[in-house]
Design a protein around this motif. Structure first.
Motif, PDB file in Angstrom:
ATOM      1  N   ALA A   1       1.600  10.201  -2.591  1.00 16.13           N
ATOM      2  CA  ALA A   1       0.746  10.656  -3.696  1.00 16.13           C
ATOM      3  C   ALA A   1       0.202   9.444  -4.451  1.00 16.13           C
ATOM      4  CB  ALA A   1       1.547  11.554  -4.632  1.00 16.13           C
TER       5      ALA A   1
ATOM      6  N   ASP B   1     -11.490  15.835  -7.085  1.00 14.49           N
ATOM      7  CA  ASP B   1     -10.158  16.435  -7.036  1.00 14.49           C
ATOM      8  C   ASP B   1      -9.700  16.608  -5.586  1.00 14.49           C
ATOM      9  OD1 ASP B   1      -7.818  17.761  -7.458  1.00 14.49           O
ATOM     10  OD2 ASP B   1      -8.746  19.662  -8.066  1.00 14.49           O
TER      11      ASP B   1
ATOM     12  N   ASP C   1      -3.732   7.875  -6.473  1.00 15.85           N
ATOM     13  CA  ASP C   1      -5.157   8.015  -6.774  1.00 15.85           C
ATOM     14  C   ASP C   1      -5.877   6.764  -6.270  1.00 15.85           C
ATOM     15  OD1 ASP C   1      -4.351  10.298  -8.043  1.00 15.85           O
ATOM     16  OD2 ASP C   1      -4.514   9.466 -10.071  1.00 15.85           O
TER      17      ASP C   1
ATOM     18  N   LYS D   1      -8.527  11.894  -6.795  1.00 14.06           N
ATOM     19  CA  LYS D   1      -7.326  12.167  -7.581  1.00 14.06           C
ATOM     20  C   LYS D   1      -6.472  13.275  -6.974  1.00 14.06           C
ATOM     21  CE  LYS D   1      -6.236  12.211 -12.481  1.00 14.06           C
ATOM     22  NZ  LYS D   1      -5.511  10.946 -12.358  1.00 14.06           N
ATOM     23  N   GLY D   2      -5.163  13.025  -6.955  1.00 12.67           N
ATOM     24  CA  GLY D   2      -4.217  14.093  -6.624  1.00 12.67           C
ATOM     25  C   GLY D   2      -3.946  14.303  -5.156  1.00 12.67           C
TER      26      GLY D   2
ATOM     27  N   SER E   1      -6.444  17.481  -4.835  1.00  8.39           N
ATOM     28  CA  SER E   1      -5.147  18.173  -4.869  1.00  8.39           C
ATOM     29  C   SER E   1      -4.948  19.003  -3.608  1.00  8.39           C
ATOM     30  CB  SER E   1      -5.082  19.117  -6.069  1.00  8.39           C
ATOM     31  OG  SER E   1      -5.406  18.426  -7.240  1.00  8.39           O
TER      32      SER E   1
END
Ligand SMILES: [Zn+2]
Length: 445
Positions: free
Chosen positions: A18, A42, A20, A4-5, A44
């Motif tokens: 961007a 994660d 997922d 994700k991210g 990010s």
């Protein structure tokens, strides 16, 4: 699991996007925005690219395992974001020149590899005495190409003469399998080596024995034969940029390696044996041309030519007898990211192609590897693009610790490497799967 991210390398995209990614079992099952679920990884601030493919490694197993074995080699690969390696037939014993030998190797490797792997078969002068063309036919289902040499330093795997090489292409053409060639001219090097050995034992002497023209003569000859037969020919570890400018027949392709992109003969004189590779690194102005040919796609992809050895074999007292080869599978992707993409020498799209998609397509692995798409193996690399780190050979997972990249600072740190849905390498925890997790790959399409 949902990654994700992150910013994701989608096929043929010009910039990271961007998205997922949802993984179920070994496969990518969904790519989308704001995916929901329990098991979140994660990403990010990270880039997510398809697992790197190193289509040219010498893991020396079974046979020369004091130099490298499949466990150490594959750990080095995983730590460098490589999720698939293709291993060369010539530096294991017995060499993979027939099906029986391939199966013996597979029995050994199956227990050791932490990343997925394919094999090349080999054709040497010995093959012609033992079982040509039968050996090639029985291997064709199991290998991704056939490795050959115009000049060889290996008594167990001798060079092919031009006539033999042409006979090989006639056979491989039927299977649509590429022939890979170590392209340096035997005659030229034989005479030049005799002369240079009398003059001295410095890197300059070694370079003089195998300069650009030795590579050009070999590629010219091989390219003409391949064009006549209309067979696929791939030039491995191209050092001389000019060759890719001069010869661009359909069915002819090239790979280069980080050491040719980074170093020239003056570096070789300064660094010495830790930079001894064959073919040797080339003269001034060459590396800039290699980068631009790689960015144009005239050089299709990069490979490490990973071929380490114990320290003692690199320090024999003479450049002529020092082992030729360096560890490289662990630094291949970080090098290309830092010095290629981050420095603007490679576009985003060409970076992703050169490290993954192009080799997957060329060797028939694209049905499951080489891109981030629904239905494909979840082979992914998470990169922190801002993090800097310094290359230290003694921290390599490989058995080989001597690297010409020692002390270089790269921008872009590999945070996680995922093979078929499982994290195999983590920046903090190291290797996180047991030996033998990797599987044997065959081609399709
Ligand atoms: Zn090699």
């Amino acid at each position: 699991m949902i990654i994700k991210g992150g910013k994701v390398a989608l096929p043929a995209a010009d910039e990271p996007v961007a998205k997922d990614i949802r993984i179920e079992g070994e496969k990518i099952v969904e790519i989308g925005d704001d995916l929901k679920g329990n098991d979140i990884l994660d990403a990010s601030g990270l880039l997510v690219i398809p697992g790197g493919i190193d289509p040219h490694v010498h893991f020396d197993d079974p046979g020369y395992t004091e130099r490298e074995d499949f466990y150490h080699g594959s750990m080095a690969a995983a730590s460098g974001g490589i999720t698939t390696v293709i291993d060369m037939p010539c530096t294991s014993v017995p060499p993979v020149t027939n099906l029986e030998n391939l199966k013996r190797k597979l029995d050994v490797v199956r227990e050791k590899s932490v990343v997925d792997y394919g094999f090349f078969g080999g054709v040497s002068a010995q093959s012609f005495e033992e079982g040509f063309p039968h050996y090639l036919e029985e291997l064709s289902e199991y290998v991704l190409g056939f490795k050959t040499y115009f000049i060889s330093g290996m008594p167990t795997f001798e060079r092919l003469e031009h006539h033999q090489f042409r006979e090989v292409l006639k056979v491989t053409r039927k299977f649509d399998l590429p022939v890979l060639l170590h392209a340096e001219d035997f005659e030229f090097i034989k005479r030049a080596s005799e002369i240079e050995k009398k003059k001295g034992n410095t890197p300059q002497n070694y370079y003089n024995s195998r300069p650009e023209i030795a590579e050009l003569i070999a590629i010219a000859t091989a390219a003409i034969i391949a064009q006549e037969i209309d067979a696929r020919l791939h030039i491995v570890h191209l050092g001389t940029a000019k060759a890719a400018e001069l010869f661009n027949y359909t069915n002819l392709s090239f790979e280069t390696a980080p050491h040719y992109l980074e170093f020239n003969v003056e570096d070789f004189i300064r660094i010495g044996s830790p930079l001894k590779v064959t073919p040797p690194v080339k003269g001034k102005g060459n590396r800039e041309k290699l980068w631009s040919l790689l960015n144009d796609g005239k050089i299709s992809f990069v490979a490490s030519d990973h071929a380490p050895c114990p320290e003692i074999e690199k320090n024999t007292g003479s450049i002529w007898t020092d082992y030729s080869g360096i560890p490289g599978t662990g630094t291949l992707l970080p090098y290309l990211f830092s010095e290629g993409y981050m420095k603007g020498r490679l576009s985003w799209r060409r970076f992703v192609e050169a490290i993954s998609s192009a080799a997957a397509k060329y060797y028939g692995l694209y049905y499951r590897k080489g891109s981030i798409e629904v239905g494909k193996d979840a082979d992914l690399v998470l990169i922190d693009p801002q993090k800097r780190w310094v290359v230290e050979g003694n921290k390599f997972f490989s058995k080989g610790k001597i690297t010409p990249f020692e002390g270089m600072e790269f921008k872009g740190r590999i945070v996680k490497t995922i093979v078929r849905g499982r994290v195999v390498y983590d920046e903090k925890d190291g290797i996180t799967v047991e030996p033998g997790y990797g599987i044997f790959l065959k081609r399709k399409g």
